[in-house]
Design a protein around this motif. Structure first.
Motif, PDB file in Angstrom:
ATOM      1  N   SER A   1      -9.684   6.999   2.911  1.00  0.00           N
ATOM      2  CA  SER A   1     -10.434   6.019   2.124  1.00  0.00           C
ATOM      3  C   SER A   1     -10.464   4.693   2.870  1.00  0.00           C
ATOM      4  O   SER A   1      -9.651   4.436   3.757  1.00  0.00           O
ATOM      5  N   HIS A   2     -11.424   3.901   2.489  1.00  0.00           N
ATOM      6  CA  HIS A   2     -11.576   2.557   3.048  1.00  0.00           C
ATOM      7  C   HIS A   2     -11.688   1.590   1.877  1.00  0.00           C
ATOM      8  O   HIS A   2     -12.462   1.825   0.943  1.00  0.00           O
ATOM      9  N   ILE A   3     -10.920   0.530   1.927  1.00  0.00           N
ATOM     10  CA  ILE A   3     -10.942  -0.485   0.868  1.00  0.00           C
ATOM     11  C   ILE A   3     -11.372  -1.812   1.475  1.00  0.00           C
ATOM     12  O   ILE A   3     -10.859  -2.226   2.521  1.00  0.00           O
TER      13      ILE A   3
ATOM     14  N   THR B   1     -13.609   0.671  -3.125  1.00  0.00           N
ATOM     15  CA  THR B   1     -13.019   1.754  -2.348  1.00  0.00           C
ATOM     16  C   THR B   1     -14.054   2.826  -2.056  1.00  0.00           C
ATOM     17  O   THR B   1     -14.823   3.222  -2.943  1.00  0.00           O
TER      18      THR B   1
ATOM     19  N   SER C   1     -13.974   6.672  -0.698  1.00  0.00           N
ATOM     20  CA  SER C   1     -13.184   7.846  -0.325  1.00  0.00           C
ATOM     21  C   SER C   1     -14.092   8.819   0.411  1.00  0.00           C
ATOM     22  O   SER C   1     -15.245   8.999   0.021  1.00  0.00           O
TER      23      SER C   1
ATOM     24  N   SER D   1      -5.883   9.841  -4.613  1.00  0.00           N
ATOM     25  CA  SER D   1      -5.867   8.635  -3.785  1.00  0.00           C
ATOM     26  C   SER D   1      -6.479   8.876  -2.408  1.00  0.00           C
ATOM     27  O   SER D   1      -6.856   7.934  -1.717  1.00  0.00           O
TER      28      SER D   1
END
Length: 139
Positions: A12-14, A19, A21, A92
């Motif tokens: 994932s990238h925040i 976010t 995923s 997550s």
């Protein structure tokens, strides 16, 4: 024999927007059907169910799941002493568990309101390939 179940790692990238995923290593070209599993509660274990021909992929989209996997030695009367492998999927990350043909699974939510995405390489009614065993059949 059969290939082994494996986890295809997601990520994932925040950033300031939220976010994202993703699972760029999961090739969906064989997928013909998608459905979702939401167990009644965390005590309920859905299983044992498997396929000689079909394969499945599982990803937790909400919460987390414990998935036990057993390779079957005899589909009509399997040994009751077969050992299972355990995989934990958590929403997550967008990890995807690939279950090749020749395996059975049991699925247990580890958190309330967990949701599991399931994908199959056959459409409903395309093959007659569903095997079920009582949840207490294996160790």
């Amino acid at each position: 024999m059969y290939t082994s179940p494996k986890v295809i790692k997601g990520s994932s990238h925040i950033d300031q927007r939220g976010t994202l995923s993703f699972n760029n290593d999961f090739n969906t070209s064989e997928v013909k059907r998608v459905y979702f599993i939401e167990n009644l509660d965390v005590q309920f274990i859905r299983g044992w169910q498997g396929h000689q021909i079909e394969q499945r992929w599982f990803s937790a989209v909400q919460g987390s799941f414990k998935i036990r996997v057993i390779t079957i030695d005899n589909w009509e009367t399997p040994s009751k002493n077969l050992e299972s492998s355990v995989f934990i999927l958590n929403s997550s990350s967008l990890d995807t568990l690939h279950i090749p043909k020749g395996y059975i699974t049991s699925i247990q939510a580890l958190e309330e309101k967990s949701k599991l995405m399931a994908l199959s390489d056959y459409s409903i009614g395309e093959v007659n390939d569903e095997y079920r065993f009582d949840i207490n059949y294996f160790k």
